[in-house]
Scaffold this motif. Structure first.
Motif, PDB file in Angstrom:
ATOM      1  N   GLU A  51       2.367   3.761  -8.291  1.00 61.95           N
ATOM      2  CA  GLU A  51       2.601   4.624  -7.480  1.00 61.95           C
ATOM      3  C   GLU A  51       3.783   5.237  -7.615  1.00 61.95           C
ATOM      4  N   ALA A  95       1.272  12.218  -6.098  1.00 65.23           N
ATOM      5  CA  ALA A  95       1.433  12.028  -5.064  1.00 65.23           C
ATOM      6  C   ALA A  95       2.932  11.751  -5.115  1.00 65.23           C
ATOM      7  N   HIS A 115       0.621  -1.130  -0.204  1.00 63.23           N
ATOM      8  CA  HIS A 115      -0.033   0.035   0.021  1.00 63.23           C
ATOM      9  C   HIS A 115       0.989   1.258   0.345  1.00 63.23           C
ATOM     10  N   SER A 116       0.249   2.414   0.095  1.00 63.60           N
ATOM     11  CA  SER A 116       0.917   3.702  -0.026  1.00 63.60           C
ATOM     12  C   SER A 116      -0.021   4.795   0.690  1.00 63.60           C
ATOM     13  N   LEU A 117       0.959   5.656   1.026  1.00 61.82           N
ATOM     14  CA  LEU A 117       0.643   6.716   2.090  1.00 61.82           C
ATOM     15  C   LEU A 117       1.288   7.994   2.081  1.00 61.82           C
ATOM     16  N   SER A 118       0.291   9.097   1.814  1.00 57.38           N
ATOM     17  CA  SER A 118       1.277  10.484   2.576  1.00 57.38           C
ATOM     18  C   SER A 118       1.247  10.930   4.096  1.00 57.38           C
ATOM     19  N   VAL A 119       2.384  11.342   4.674  1.00 59.60           N
ATOM     20  CA  VAL A 119       2.562  11.713   6.307  1.00 59.60           C
ATOM     21  C   VAL A 119       3.544  13.344   5.869  1.00 59.60           C
ATOM     22  N   ARG A 158       5.824  10.965   0.491  1.00 60.22           N
ATOM     23  CA  ARG A 158       5.067   9.684   0.825  1.00 60.22           C
ATOM     24  C   ARG A 158       5.487   8.128   1.030  1.00 60.22           C
TER      25      ARG A 158
END
Length: 210
Positions: free
Chosen positions: A66, A71, A38-42, A46
């Motif tokens: 991705e 992003a 999965h991936s996420l932004s914090v 990224r």
């Protein structure tokens, strides 16, 4: 796609899939249980999380999409987390050479790492190997000295340490063969990484500025 007969011995041992119904046989058969990537932004980062134990064609497709996403490309810091490091140097020699464990994460180095370098990944964080190593290298032979990628292995939070060398890639700037933890801080356009021993001493430190 994961099936009970694809000879992935490591995953069978780790999850006990052949001895438990906890995950349900349908999930095991159709592979749906194993979509851990999965991936996420914090903040300005990224983060792409990959599953190194059981490579799937669909995971590579996810990774490529991705890496090309807005992003990811617009992030100040581009980070990949993957359990087995692309460049592992310490392990049990017998298991490495005689039991085939050197092949567990080959695809991370052979298939994924060229994509990391091509698409501007700044930092690859791994575990698996129970000690600490960090390498900051130029992205390619033609890259500017400032165009670098960093590989970090953080595996000393507990458990028996890996002290026997099985490979030497001649690339690591820091190696620490004892227990440790890492502080990763991102503030504005600065990423700060500090590896700290169990005694509280700084054993490695680097920053990435934007």
């Amino acid at each position: 796609r994961r099936t009970p007969t694809n000879n992935n011995i490591y995953m069978d041992m780790y999850h006990g899939l052949n001895d438990t119904d906890d995950l349900g046989k349908i999930a095991v058969t159709n592979g749906s249980y194993h979509r851990f990537y999965h991936s996420l932004s914090v903040g300005g980062a990224r983060i792409i999380v990959l599953d190194s134990e059981c490579p799937l064609a669909e995971e590579r497709g996810f990774l490529e999409r991705e890496l090309e996403s807005e992003a990811f490309r617009s992030a100040s810091f581009r980070i990949v987390a993957v359990h087995i490091p692309p460049y592992l140097e310490f392990w049990d020699p017998y298991a490495w050479n005689k039991k085939g464990e050197k092949h567990w994460g080959e695809h991370v180095r052979i298939e994924y790492d060229p994509l990391f370098r091509k698409h501007g990944v700044d930092l690859v964080i791994s575990g698996h190997q129970h000690n600490y190593q960090r390498s900051t290298v130029r992205r390619s032979a033609d890259s500017a000295p400032s165009d670098t990628i960093t590989y970090a292995i953080v595996g000393g939070a507990g458990g028996d340490l890996d002290l026997k060398r099985v490979e030497d890639y001649h690339m690591y700037n820091a190696t620490y063969l004892d227990h440790h933890f890492v502080s990763l801080d991102i503030k504005n356009q600065s990423l700060s990484w500090t590896a700290i021993s169990s005694a509280g001493d700084v054993v490695d430190h680097f920053t990435i500025q934007r």
